[in-house]
Design a protein around this motif. Structure first.
Motif, PDB file in Angstrom:
ATOM      1  N   MET A  17     -26.677 -11.857  15.371  1.00 14.50           N
ATOM      2  CA  MET A  17     -27.186 -12.368  13.944  1.00 14.50           C
ATOM      3  C   MET A  17     -27.171 -13.484  12.963  1.00 14.50           C
ATOM      4  O   MET A  17     -28.919 -12.674  12.381  1.00 14.50           O
ATOM      5  CB  MET A  17     -25.652 -12.181  13.216  1.00 14.50           C
ATOM      6  CG  MET A  17     -25.018 -11.054  13.606  1.00 14.50           C
ATOM      7  SD  MET A  17     -25.597  -9.626  13.646  1.00 14.50           S
ATOM      8  CE  MET A  17     -26.446  -8.610  15.533  1.00 14.50           C
ATOM      9  N   SER A  18     -27.384 -14.628  13.499  1.00 11.53           N
ATOM     10  CA  SER A  18     -27.598 -15.704  13.546  1.00 11.53           C
ATOM     11  C   SER A  18     -29.561 -15.450  13.664  1.00 11.53           C
ATOM     12  O   SER A  18     -30.301 -15.458  12.806  1.00 11.53           O
ATOM     13  CB  SER A  18     -27.259 -16.855  13.249  1.00 11.53           C
ATOM     14  OG  SER A  18     -27.729 -18.372  13.026  1.00 11.53           O
ATOM     15  N   ALA A  19     -29.721 -15.569  15.017  1.00 11.34           N
ATOM     16  CA  ALA A  19     -30.982 -14.830  15.419  1.00 11.34           C
ATOM     17  C   ALA A  19     -32.085 -14.475  14.842  1.00 11.34           C
ATOM     18  O   ALA A  19     -33.187 -14.893  14.605  1.00 11.34           O
ATOM     19  CB  ALA A  19     -30.957 -15.372  17.289  1.00 11.34           C
ATOM     20  N   GLY A  20     -31.176 -13.107  14.409  1.00 15.93           N
ATOM     21  CA  GLY A  20     -32.021 -12.043  14.510  1.00 15.93           C
ATOM     22  C   GLY A  20     -32.386 -12.063  13.376  1.00 15.93           C
ATOM     23  O   GLY A  20     -33.578 -11.545  12.545  1.00 15.93           O
ATOM     24  N   LEU A  32     -25.420 -17.961   9.024  1.00 15.69           N
ATOM     25  CA  LEU A  32     -23.572 -17.194  10.529  1.00 15.69           C
ATOM     26  C   LEU A  32     -24.344 -18.061  11.376  1.00 15.69           C
ATOM     27  O   LEU A  32     -23.369 -17.558  12.541  1.00 15.69           O
ATOM     28  CB  LEU A  32     -25.026 -16.340  10.566  1.00 15.69           C
ATOM     29  CG  LEU A  32     -24.763 -15.271   9.315  1.00 15.69           C
ATOM     30  CD1 LEU A  32     -24.583 -14.048  10.049  1.00 15.69           C
ATOM     31  CD2 LEU A  32     -23.502 -15.171   8.920  1.00 15.69           C
ATOM     32  N   SER A  33     -24.880 -19.284  11.733  1.00 16.12           N
ATOM     33  CA  SER A  33     -25.089 -19.703  13.011  1.00 16.12           C
ATOM     34  C   SER A  33     -23.717 -20.823  14.058  1.00 16.12           C
ATOM     35  O   SER A  33     -23.214 -21.569  12.754  1.00 16.12           O
ATOM     36  CB  SER A  33     -26.442 -20.817  13.178  1.00 16.12           C
ATOM     37  OG  SER A  33     -26.234 -21.229  14.315  1.00 16.12           O
ATOM     38  N   PRO A  34     -23.088 -20.492  14.736  1.00 15.77           N
ATOM     39  CA  PRO A  34     -22.321 -21.558  14.730  1.00 15.77           C
ATOM     40  C   PRO A  34     -22.249 -22.069  16.203  1.00 15.77           C
ATOM     41  O   PRO A  34     -21.710 -22.640  17.112  1.00 15.77           O
ATOM     42  CB  PRO A  34     -21.271 -19.988  15.908  1.00 15.77           C
ATOM     43  CG  PRO A  34     -22.089 -19.016  16.590  1.00 15.77           C
ATOM     44  CD  PRO A  34     -23.697 -19.304  15.104  1.00 15.77           C
ATOM     45  N   LEU A  35     -23.583 -22.346  16.688  1.00 14.96           N
ATOM     46  CA  LEU A  35     -24.295 -24.107  17.167  1.00 14.96           C
ATOM     47  C   LEU A  35     -23.623 -24.629  17.617  1.00 14.96           C
ATOM     48  O   LEU A  35     -23.748 -25.805  18.665  1.00 14.96           O
ATOM     49  CB  LEU A  35     -25.815 -23.565  16.978  1.00 14.96           C
ATOM     50  CG  LEU A  35     -26.159 -22.187  17.803  1.00 14.96           C
ATOM     51  CD1 LEU A  35     -27.985 -22.748  17.691  1.00 14.96           C
ATOM     52  CD2 LEU A  35     -26.409 -21.746  18.962  1.00 14.96           C
ATOM     53  N   THR A  38     -34.016 -12.256  20.442  1.00 16.08           N
ATOM     54  CA  THR A  38     -35.347 -12.641  19.287  1.00 16.08           C
ATOM     55  C   THR A  38     -36.212 -11.917  19.990  1.00 16.08           C
ATOM     56  O   THR A  38     -37.131 -11.689  19.213  1.00 16.08           O
ATOM     57  CB  THR A  38     -35.542 -14.221  18.300  1.00 16.08           C
ATOM     58  OG1 THR A  38     -35.603 -14.815  20.145  1.00 16.08           O
ATOM     59  CG2 THR A  38     -33.898 -14.357  17.673  1.00 16.08           C
ATOM     60  N   ALA A  39     -35.989 -11.728  21.595  1.00 20.47           N
ATOM     61  CA  ALA A  39     -37.189 -11.496  22.263  1.00 20.47           C
ATOM     62  C   ALA A  39     -36.964  -9.810  21.809  1.00 20.47           C
ATOM     63  O   ALA A  39     -38.256  -9.265  21.472  1.00 20.47           O
ATOM     64  CB  ALA A  39     -37.224 -11.884  23.082  1.00 20.47           C
ATOM     65  N   ALA A  69     -35.221 -19.206  17.593  1.00 16.92           N
ATOM     66  CA  ALA A  69     -35.853 -18.229  17.336  1.00 16.92           C
ATOM     67  C   ALA A  69     -37.884 -17.607  17.304  1.00 16.92           C
ATOM     68  O   ALA A  69     -38.297 -16.708  18.099  1.00 16.92           O
ATOM     69  CB  ALA A  69     -35.630 -17.432  16.099  1.00 16.92           C
ATOM     70  N   VAL A  70     -38.917 -18.900  16.995  1.00 13.88           N
ATOM     71  CA  VAL A  70     -39.898 -18.809  17.698  1.00 13.88           C
ATOM     72  C   VAL A  70     -39.952 -18.869  19.400  1.00 13.88           C
ATOM     73  O   VAL A  70     -40.806 -18.091  20.300  1.00 13.88           O
ATOM     74  CB  VAL A  70     -40.530 -20.176  17.327  1.00 13.88           C
ATOM     75  CG1 VAL A  70     -41.968 -20.149  17.582  1.00 13.88           C
ATOM     76  CG2 VAL A  70     -40.261 -19.950  15.310  1.00 13.88           C
TER      77      VAL A  70
END
Length: 518
Positions: free
Chosen positions: A64-67, A87-90, A127-128, A190-191
């Motif tokens: 969700m965070s990546a999207g 949202l990121s859990p990293l 993301t891809a 994401a990039v």
């Protein structure tokens, strides 16, 4: 026997030394008693270890965070990108890596690294996928800014890691700290996915390098913070000589990309300072540089600057080019805008403010005119045109126009760029059939060994296909005889481009150009 006289300076040092030693001893006592002594290290480690496991929630929040991050990057919206960090859990697995390195717990290090690797792969893949199915596949300013490390990026990574490690050690972790760490990691990740989906090697490797650099900075900073707070190898039952070697090897491997990044950053920072000094040295009177920009991606390196000067200087650009090329040992192209101002400080300030207002007004007017022209040519509304005034870029996704070929869209882009030479204006055309590339026998210098060469129309068709591939973001395939395809791919390689190939036979002949989506 008389003793040698003691100088006043020596006596002063002897009196000062005990004072400094006392301060140092007092600080160490305070640090070990009131700071590290108040930390429940075992509880911190157990909590951190428990939160490093791979779970369904961890994978869902990563996706969700990546999207959201990639959608914000595609829209060029910094607000959406920052919102995705909530949202990121990293933070949990990367902090686990830092603490595991600090105490020498190889099993915990492997668990954290595994969770982090899974999260990274999932984020890139998701993301891809989003980019692949998205109609927006152009490189926005937000995407371009995350294709190489900078001092600001490293600063964000280091400061966020300090905040994260402190909060975890003191039991005050929360959403804000996680957002800070995710800001340094999720956007470049994401990039990377964008680069995978669009098969853009420059974007992929640049953003991956930025991600590895930030990851390295965060992990090493967390390790140093944990060590400073007294987390040591004595807390690990499995700390052996082999683990000591592995920890040292991990530090060394993590430091390599950071060192490479820092070396390039330091060189560019020094080059920018040298450029500022060179431009000032060109003038014999005091001047003010209101804007200075160095583009290190261009060959030659491009330096642009706006100089507020009491008197115009002829050949200023040529003199600056010679000096900069000598300083950097590389060719440099210099473009100077000289703005004449008064000789007094007040006059210079007023002129600077007036020039800044004038340039801002002109920039806004140009951006508005460009957006209106692009909207009319592309058949869209003004709101559908993306304009970056700071970098002088404009991007529009054109609607399908009845009867319009890919050549027509390229001519539209060339026409509007010709009228705005200071801007980089790009059309993103709809997918249209691409013309074939004919071959003919020729004995000129451009002919192949067998006397075959692409015709002039064929070379133009190849250039059109390369342009279309870059703008649309969908790979193009060359379909034809082996030697003809090899000849065309050699031409593309010389220009730094690439295309897929499908061989239909041996020898030479016309080559078809197809979209891989077909």
């Amino acid at each position: 026997m008389q003793s040698e006289p003691v100088s006043a300076e020596t006596a002063g040092r002897k009196r000062a030394s005990p004072g400094f030693a006392h301060v140092l001893t007092t600080f160490q006592r305070w640090w070990h008693t009131d700071v590290t002594g108040t930390v429940d290290q075992i509880a911190v480690i157990e909590k951190r270890r428990a939160e490093c496991a791979t779970s369904a929630r961890y994978l869902l929040m990563t996706c969700m965070s990546a999207g959201i991050a990639i959608l914000g990057l595609l829209q060029g919206s910094a607000a959406v990108v920052i919102g995705a960090m909530l949202l990121s859990p990293l933070m949990d697995p990367i902090m686990g890596v830092g603490f595991a390195l600090a105490i020498g717990d190889f099993q915990w290090l492997r668990q954290s690294a595994r969770s982090l690797a899974i999260g990274v792969v999932v984020a890139i893949a998701f993301t891809a996928l989003v980019v692949f199915i998205s109609p927006l596949q152009t490189i926005t300013a937000e995407i371009a800014s995350r294709t190489r490390p900078s001092l600001l990026d490293l600063g964000v990574a280091v400061f966020s890691s300090i905040a994260g490690a402190y909060a975890m050690i003191r039991g005050r972790e929360g959403t804000i700290v996680g957002v800070a760490i995710a800001t340094a990691l999720m956007p470049p990740l994401a990039v990377v996915g964008f680069g995978v989906a669009t098969l853009n090697a420059t974007v992929f490797w640049g953003s991956l390098f930025l991600f590895i650099t930030n990851l390295t900075a965060i992990a090493l900073t967390a390790t140093i913070m944990a060590r400073a707070y007294g987390f040591s190898t004595s807390l690990s039952d499995k700390h052996t000589k082999m683990q000591n070697f592995l920890i040292f090897a991990a530090f060394t491997l993590l430091a390599i990309p950071l060192f490479l990044s820092l070396r390039q950053i330091v060189w560019e920072s020094q080059a920018t300072r040298q450029a500022n000094n060179v431009v000032i040295a060109v003038y014999d009177q005091p001047v003010t540089i209101s804007e200075l920009d160095m583009n290190y991606d261009m060959r030659p390196i491009r330096l642009t600057a706006t100089v507020l000067t009491p008197q115009y200087v002829e050949n200023a650009e040529a003199r600056a080019e010679v000096a900069m090329s000598r300083e950097l040992g590389r060719p440099v192209e210099v473009s100077l805008t000289q703005v004449r101002v008064g000789t007094t400080a007040q006059a210079q300030q007023e002129a600077q403010l007036g020039e800044a207002r004038r340039l801002e007004a002109e920039s806004r007017a140009q951006a508005r005119d460009i957006a209106e022209d692009l909207a009319m040519l592309a058949g869209v509304t003004v709101d559908d045109v993306t304009v970056d005034r700071e970098r002088r870029r404009a991007i529009v996704i054109a609607r399908p126009l009845e009867g319009a070929t890919m050549t027509a869209y390229r001519e539209l882009e060339q026409r509007i760029n010709a009228g705005r030479p200071a801007w980089d204006i790009r059309f993103t055309p709809p997918i249209r059939p691409l013309p074939d590339i004919p071959f003919e026998r020729e004995t000129g210098e451009d002919a192949d060994d067998d006397g075959w060469v692409a015709t002039d129309d064929g070379r133009d068709a190849l250039a059109l296909a390369a342009w279309a591939q870059q703008r649309v973001g969908v790979p193009v395939r060359l379909v034809g005889p082996r030697e003809s395809v090899a000849h065309l791919r050699a031409i593309l390689a010389a220009d730094g481009d690439a295309m897929q190939a499908s061989i239909t036979g041996e020898g030479y002949g016309d080559v078809a150009v197809e979209w891989t989506t077909q």
